[in-house]
Design an enzyme around this catalytic site. Sequence first.
Site, PDB file in Angstrom:
ATOM      1  N   TYR A  26     170.733  88.600  49.425  1.00 30.18           N
ATOM      2  CA  TYR A  26     171.952  88.511  48.625  1.00 30.18           C
ATOM      3  C   TYR A  26     171.832  87.373  47.619  1.00 30.18           C
ATOM      4  CZ  TYR A  26     174.400  91.878  51.621  1.00 30.18           C
ATOM      5  OH  TYR A  26     174.791  93.017  52.292  1.00 30.18           O
ATOM      6  N   GLU A  27     172.552  87.521  46.532  1.00 30.27           N
ATOM      7  CA  GLU A  27     172.466  86.588  45.401  1.00 30.27           C
ATOM      8  C   GLU A  27     172.786  85.145  45.789  1.00 30.27           C
ATOM      9  OE1 GLU A  27     174.763  86.183  41.097  1.00 30.27           O
ATOM     10  OE2 GLU A  27     174.664  88.121  42.106  1.00 30.27           O
ATOM     11  N   SER A  28     173.573  84.970  46.828  1.00 28.35           N
ATOM     12  CA  SER A  28     173.972  83.624  47.249  1.00 28.35           C
ATOM     13  C   SER A  28     172.835  82.834  47.875  1.00 28.35           C
ATOM     14  CB  SER A  28     175.141  83.716  48.230  1.00 28.35           C
ATOM     15  OG  SER A  28     174.817  84.599  49.294  1.00 28.35           O
TER      16      SER A  28
END
Length: 248
Positions: A49-51
């Site tokens: 995920y981008e986080s």
Amino acid sequence: MSWSSGEMMTIAAARTLRGDSKCFVGIGKPSTAANLARRTHAPGLVLVYESGTIGAKPGRLPLSIGDGMLAETADAVVSVPEIFNYWLQPGRIDMGFLGAAQLDRFANINTTVIGADYADPAVRLPGAGGAPEIAASCREVIVIVAHSRRTFVEKVDFVTSVGFGGGPGDRERHGLRGSGPQLVVTDLGMLAPDPETCELTLTHLHPGVTLDRAREATGWDLRVAPDLRTTDAPTDTELRVLRALEEG
């Protein structure tokens, strides 16, 4: 068991995800499909995920890329600059999974504005997030989106994420590392780029969907593969797992 067109779309998208591939996942339908794949045929699928969470194994669908459950269940958590600069941009991520507000015949994606005037649009959308980098650098990209003339347009109002630009050679001219969108999964069927023209071509219709309906839902003269196929219907297991996932 009966199913909805939305369930068919999510299940068809999940089936495209392979084994222990590393998949960069967006929130929404991409996340639902990726988590479904991990719970069915691809338990080794690595969700990124981008986080900055790598190998997340959420027990329910995350509410956002910042959902704490992603970090709690991940194999590793790195900074956002590292996830992009070290993992994504050098081509270390196998697959990117994206949605779209608008999509054109060359799989260019708009998630920024609807309307010709960027400063005063009819609708201002959530924006790019990490999608441009995912579209540029993942080894391949899958797009999941509902099929309608509102979405499948002749020309996107704004190019947020490049698919194949204006056609063959554009990705190379822009220096984009990845191979671009290799599949578009909709609630009506599936499309893939023609190997010579890069134009999206209908390859599958979902059960019960007619070719006329797919053409009517497309804002350009839709190309159709000579060996157009019918997608396999959802299995009872796929439906049960998907529904349990969505119920949380």
